[in-house]
Design a protein around this motif. Structure first.
Motif, mmCIF file in Angstrom:
data_model
loop_
_atom_site.group_PDB
_atom_site.id
_atom_site.type_symbol
_atom_site.label_atom_id
_atom_site.label_comp_id
_atom_site.label_asym_id
_atom_site.label_seq_id
_atom_site.Cartn_x
_atom_site.Cartn_y
_atom_site.Cartn_z
ATOM 1 N N PHE A 81 -5.139 -9.980 -2.139
ATOM 2 C CA PHE A 81 -4.469 -8.924 -2.745
ATOM 3 C C PHE A 81 -3.875 -9.658 -3.849
ATOM 4 N N LYS A 82 -4.255 -10.880 -4.268
ATOM 5 C CA LYS A 82 -3.800 -11.359 -5.605
ATOM 6 C C LYS A 82 -4.130 -10.588 -6.714
ATOM 7 N N GLY A 83 -4.956 -9.665 -6.828
ATOM 8 C CA GLY A 83 -5.507 -8.825 -7.735
ATOM 9 C C GLY A 83 -4.347 -7.635 -8.142
ATOM 10 N N ILE A 84 -3.352 -7.589 -7.348
ATOM 11 C CA ILE A 84 -2.274 -6.867 -7.746
ATOM 12 C C ILE A 84 -1.506 -7.602 -8.878
ATOM 13 N N GLY A 85 -1.323 -8.895 -8.444
ATOM 14 C CA GLY A 85 -0.799 -9.711 -9.634
ATOM 15 C C GLY A 85 -1.482 -9.990 -10.994
ATOM 16 N N PHE A 86 -2.495 -10.091 -10.855
ATOM 17 C CA PHE A 86 -3.347 -9.817 -12.197
ATOM 18 C C PHE A 86 -3.197 -8.677 -12.971
ATOM 19 N N GLY A 87 -3.445 -7.607 -12.167
ATOM 20 C CA GLY A 87 -3.334 -6.398 -12.569
ATOM 21 C C GLY A 87 -1.782 -6.094 -13.218
ATOM 22 N N ILE A 88 -1.027 -6.316 -12.503
ATOM 23 C CA ILE A 88 0.532 -6.249 -13.074
ATOM 24 C C ILE A 88 0.631 -7.022 -14.259
ATOM 25 N N CYS A 446 3.100 -2.873 0.066
ATOM 26 C CA CYS A 446 3.399 -2.154 1.383
ATOM 27 C C CYS A 446 2.623 -2.591 2.309
ATOM 28 N N PHE A 447 1.104 -2.223 1.825
ATOM 29 C CA PHE A 447 0.256 -2.363 3.165
ATOM 30 C C PHE A 447 -0.058 -3.844 3.299
ATOM 31 N N ALA A 448 -0.139 -4.683 2.341
ATOM 32 C CA ALA A 448 -0.483 -5.968 2.577
ATOM 33 C C ALA A 448 0.812 -6.531 3.377
ATOM 34 N N LEU A 455 5.293 -7.276 9.859
ATOM 35 C CA LEU A 455 6.898 -7.300 9.774
ATOM 36 C C LEU A 455 7.509 -8.036 10.426
ATOM 37 N N GLU A 456 7.085 -8.748 11.598
ATOM 38 C CA GLU A 456 7.592 -9.770 12.404
ATOM 39 C C GLU A 456 7.709 -10.935 11.839
ATOM 40 N N ARG A 457 6.586 -11.418 11.229
ATOM 41 C CA ARG A 457 6.791 -12.561 10.325
ATOM 42 C C ARG A 457 7.558 -12.665 9.251
ATOM 43 N N LEU A 458 7.767 -11.333 8.648
ATOM 44 C CA LEU A 458 8.618 -11.254 7.493
ATOM 45 C C LEU A 458 10.060 -11.561 8.151
ATOM 46 N N LYS A 459 10.409 -10.647 9.383
ATOM 47 C CA LYS A 459 11.698 -10.989 9.770
ATOM 48 C C LYS A 459 11.951 -12.179 10.050
ATOM 49 N N PRO A 471 18.586 -4.012 8.701
ATOM 50 C CA PRO A 471 18.606 -3.025 9.440
ATOM 51 C C PRO A 471 17.171 -2.471 9.805
ATOM 52 N N ARG A 472 16.844 -2.186 11.170
ATOM 53 C CA ARG A 472 15.392 -1.950 11.505
ATOM 54 C C ARG A 472 14.944 -0.624 10.455
ATOM 55 N N ALA A 473 15.894 0.248 10.182
ATOM 56 C CA ALA A 473 15.343 1.479 9.310
ATOM 57 C C ALA A 473 14.693 0.666 8.227
ATOM 58 N N MET A 474 15.265 -0.331 7.419
ATOM 59 C CA MET A 474 14.674 -0.938 6.445
ATOM 60 C C MET A 474 13.276 -1.300 6.443
ATOM 61 N N MET A 475 12.993 -1.710 7.484
ATOM 62 C CA MET A 475 11.590 -2.423 7.715
ATOM 63 C C MET A 475 10.735 -1.417 8.176
ATOM 64 N N LEU A 476 11.266 -0.306 9.082
ATOM 65 C CA LEU A 476 10.328 0.977 9.357
ATOM 66 C C LEU A 476 9.834 1.605 7.929
ATOM 67 N N SER A 477 10.879 1.674 6.905
ATOM 68 C CA SER A 477 10.644 2.394 5.822
ATOM 69 C C SER A 477 9.555 1.885 4.954
ATOM 70 N N VAL A 478 9.750 0.492 5.015
ATOM 71 C CA VAL A 478 8.538 -0.354 4.290
ATOM 72 C C VAL A 478 7.349 -0.164 4.720
ATOM 73 N N LYS A 479 7.306 -0.099 6.192
ATOM 74 C CA LYS A 479 5.779 0.156 6.866
ATOM 75 C C LYS A 479 5.227 1.597 6.822
ATOM 76 N N TYR A 480 6.235 2.559 7.051
ATOM 77 C CA TYR A 480 5.706 3.909 7.022
ATOM 78 C C TYR A 480 6.160 4.795 5.966
ATOM 79 N N VAL A 481 7.417 4.942 5.629
ATOM 80 C CA VAL A 481 8.019 5.915 4.768
ATOM 81 C C VAL A 481 7.637 5.849 3.545
ATOM 82 N N CYS A 482 7.759 4.554 2.876
ATOM 83 C CA CYS A 482 7.436 4.087 1.351
ATOM 84 C C CYS A 482 5.888 4.480 0.995
ATOM 85 N N PRO A 483 4.933 3.730 1.838
ATOM 86 C CA PRO A 483 3.413 4.070 1.655
ATOM 87 C C PRO A 483 3.172 5.814 1.614
#
Length: 574
Positions: A81-88, A446-448, A455-459, A471-483
């Motif tokens: 997903f480094k293409g995200i960085g090049f695209g940005i 969000c997907f990557a 998310l466990e590794r990120l925590k 807060p757990r709601a923050m992590m769930l939002s990153v995984k489900y709500v934001c996408p």
């Protein structure tokens, strides 16, 4: 090589806030409020800020701070997903290029604010036509503002056109400032005053940024503080004028029936994400200059809430002044529903002519727009510099060369924007630079992180960084709500897409094709980098290669190991 550090943590927060507000806050937010029923628009905007924008900002802050790098090397956590960085980096290069031309336009108006009389206040100038409508001649039933597209993809509703001709402000914009041609097919000659001002812009940006964030981090105190102070002054002055109460009433009185319109919810969600620079590389790059032990959760709340309050202040200041002007002209507040270049270069100049001491207010308005434009361009340049240094580590010691080359390329490619037909180029590039690239980048971020990195590794990383969970709601939002929200914005953008238009000028088919090429330049980085990474990943089958490639590379694993992170903390504290 350790990244440059902020002298003070407040420098970092103010820089993020400046990049979030930008000149777009004075252009886009008032229009969206007026278009969507005034104060009721704030309801979905605030909701989406908390459930969508804040989790995305938090995600970018964490990975940027943990990686201690720029927009490309941060994706060592999931190399395909480094293409995200090049695209940005491509998006930011396009962004800074045409924003240089816009900054030159602001400087042009700022200069003319100091003349003996404001040239857009009357019809007795050499460029005016016999059909010109001076402000003093606009009756209570006659008003006109040209249909000019700008920094939004929305359909614009303008002040009702009941008489032929243009206002003095519009004629100044078209016939003097730009000396517009009749279309993209005829660009005409160079507007040399604008070329000179754009050269001054490059020099200003070089001086602000070549010493690194230790200087640019102090510049933003001025470029953020001045507009905020001027907005307060505008609000106080506006409230002292007759009719201002009508404007403020329109702003704060909620028309709840608007909440039944899906388009308003999509626009509110888009603004919440746009205003905080989601997926534009700004947050990742700036967070990379923090200490590893910094508490990102605290920072995201400070920046997001400050950004919301700033936009609310913009609304009060704008509607107080517009209420007074509407009172003088005998038209409803809704008559000033305008956006983009229309609002910045026609409505604002005209509005200033109705205020006491119009030259002072005009100069202050364009000073505010210029300083906010600096806040927009500085992070863009930092992102490009960080991207170059991510690829070529040795150039970090020759920062001034990198900046000079980047600014020179921006200047050369922005020259067509200073021709007599340059407004058509700026509109075309602005139309396609962000669409649909930014929404795609945000979804993939969000997907990557959520599904590939985990998310466990990120925590675990977060606990190692500042010793607390989130807060757990923050992590769930990153995984489900934001996408889901980002997907909705993307689908709505595709559904509501329309070809670019400037006033009555319809872009030819070939120009639309060029626009899609501009849009695809950044997105094409994604499949190219993904395929290249898979090709160079060891493995006997595609599934094996894909599984290996999606894991963090050695550089990231060394960085985020317990010992590695603790060593960083100890070295930073030392």
């Amino acid at each position: 090589m350790a990244p440059e550090r902020w002298r003070h943590h407040l420098d970092y927060l103010i820089t993020l806030l400046g990049g979030s507000i930008g000149s777009g806050s004075l252009i886009k937010f008032p229009y969206l409020c007026m278009r969507n029923g005034g104060g009721v628009f704030l309801i979905p905007y605030i909701v989406f800020t908390f459930i969508g924008a804040i989790p995305c900002v938090f995600l970018e802050m964490v990975i940027g701070q943990l990686s201690q790098s720029g927009p490309i090397n941060v994706w060592n956590l999931c190399p395909p997903f480094k293409g995200i960085g090049f695209g940005i980096a491509v998006v930011m290069w396009l962004y800074v290029t045409y924003y240089m031309a816009i900054f030159a336009w602001f400087m042009y108006y700022f200069y003319h604010s100091f003349l003996d009389k404001l040239p857009w206040a009357s019809c007795d100038n050499s460029w005016n036509t016999p059909a010109c409508i001076a402000n003093s001649n606009i009756s209570t039933s006659n008003s006109t503002v040209a249909n000019v597209t700008g920094l939004s993809h929305s359909n614009f509703t303008n002040v009702t056109e009941t008489v032929p001709g243009m206002t003095a402000a519009e004629e100044f914009w078209r016939f003097q400032a730009l000396q517009m041609t009749d279309g993209l097919e005829h660009l005409g000659g160079m507007r040399w005053p604008l070329v000179g001002l754009m050269g001054v812009t490059c020099v200003i940006m070089f001086l602000f940024i070549f010493q690194g964030i230790r200087v640019s981090g102090k510049v933003v105190y001025v470029t953020v503080g001045v507009p905020i102070l001027l907005l307060v002054v505008f609000l106080i002055q506006g409230c002292l004028l007759p009719g201002s109460a009508d404007g403020i009433y329109f702003y704060v009185y909620p028309k709840f029936e608007k909440l039944l319109e899906p388009a308003m919810w999509v626009e509110a969600c888009s603004l919440a994400l746009y205003s905080l620079n989601i997926a534009m590389g700004n947050i990742i790059t700036m967070a990379g200059h923090n200490k590893v032990t910094n508490n990102c959760f605290r920072d995201v709340l400070i920046v997001s809430i400050a950004d919301m309050l700033s936009l609310v202040l913009v609304g009060f200041s704008f509607f107080a002044i517009i209420g007074h002007v509407a009172y003088l002209r005998g038209v409803p507040v809704e008559a000033y529903e305008s956006s983009g270049f229309n609002l910045a270069f026609i409505v604002y100049p005209e509005v200033m002519t109705y205020l006491p001491l119009p030259k002072v207010w005009s100069a202050l308005t364009f000073l505010a727009l210029m300083t906010l434009e600096v806040d927009s361009m500085l992070p863009g340049l930092e992102i490009m510099i960080a991207a170059v240094e991510d690829i070529f580590h040795g150039l970090a010691k020759r920062r001034w060369v990198v900046i000079f080359v980047i600014l020179l390329s921006n200047f050369m490619f922005a020259l067509p924007c200073t021709t007599q037909g340059g407004i058509y180029i700026v509109t075309l590039v602005d139309w396609y630079t962000y669409f649909p690239a930014v929404a795609v980048f945000a979804m993939l971020e969000c997907f990557a992180v959520s599904w590939c990195y985990g998310l466990e590794r990120l925590k675990r990383d977060i606990i190692l960084m500042w010793g607390k969970t989130v807060p757990r709601a923050m992590m769930l939002s990153v995984k489900y709500v934001c996408p889901v929200l980002l997907l909705a914005i993307f689908c709505y953008s595709i559904y509501s897409y329309r070809p670019p238009k400037y006033g009555d000028y319809i872009y030819p088919t070939w120009a639309t094709g060029v626009g899609w090429v501009i849009s695809s330049i950044s997105i094409i980085q994604l499949p190219i980098v993904f395929i290249w990474t898979l090709y160079h990943t060891p493995g006997s089958t595609f599934k094996e290669r894909l599984g290996t490639a999606l894991q963090p590379n050695d550089e990231w694993r060394n960085l985020t190991s317990c010992d590695g992170t603790r060593q960083q903390m100890q070295s930073l504290e030392a």
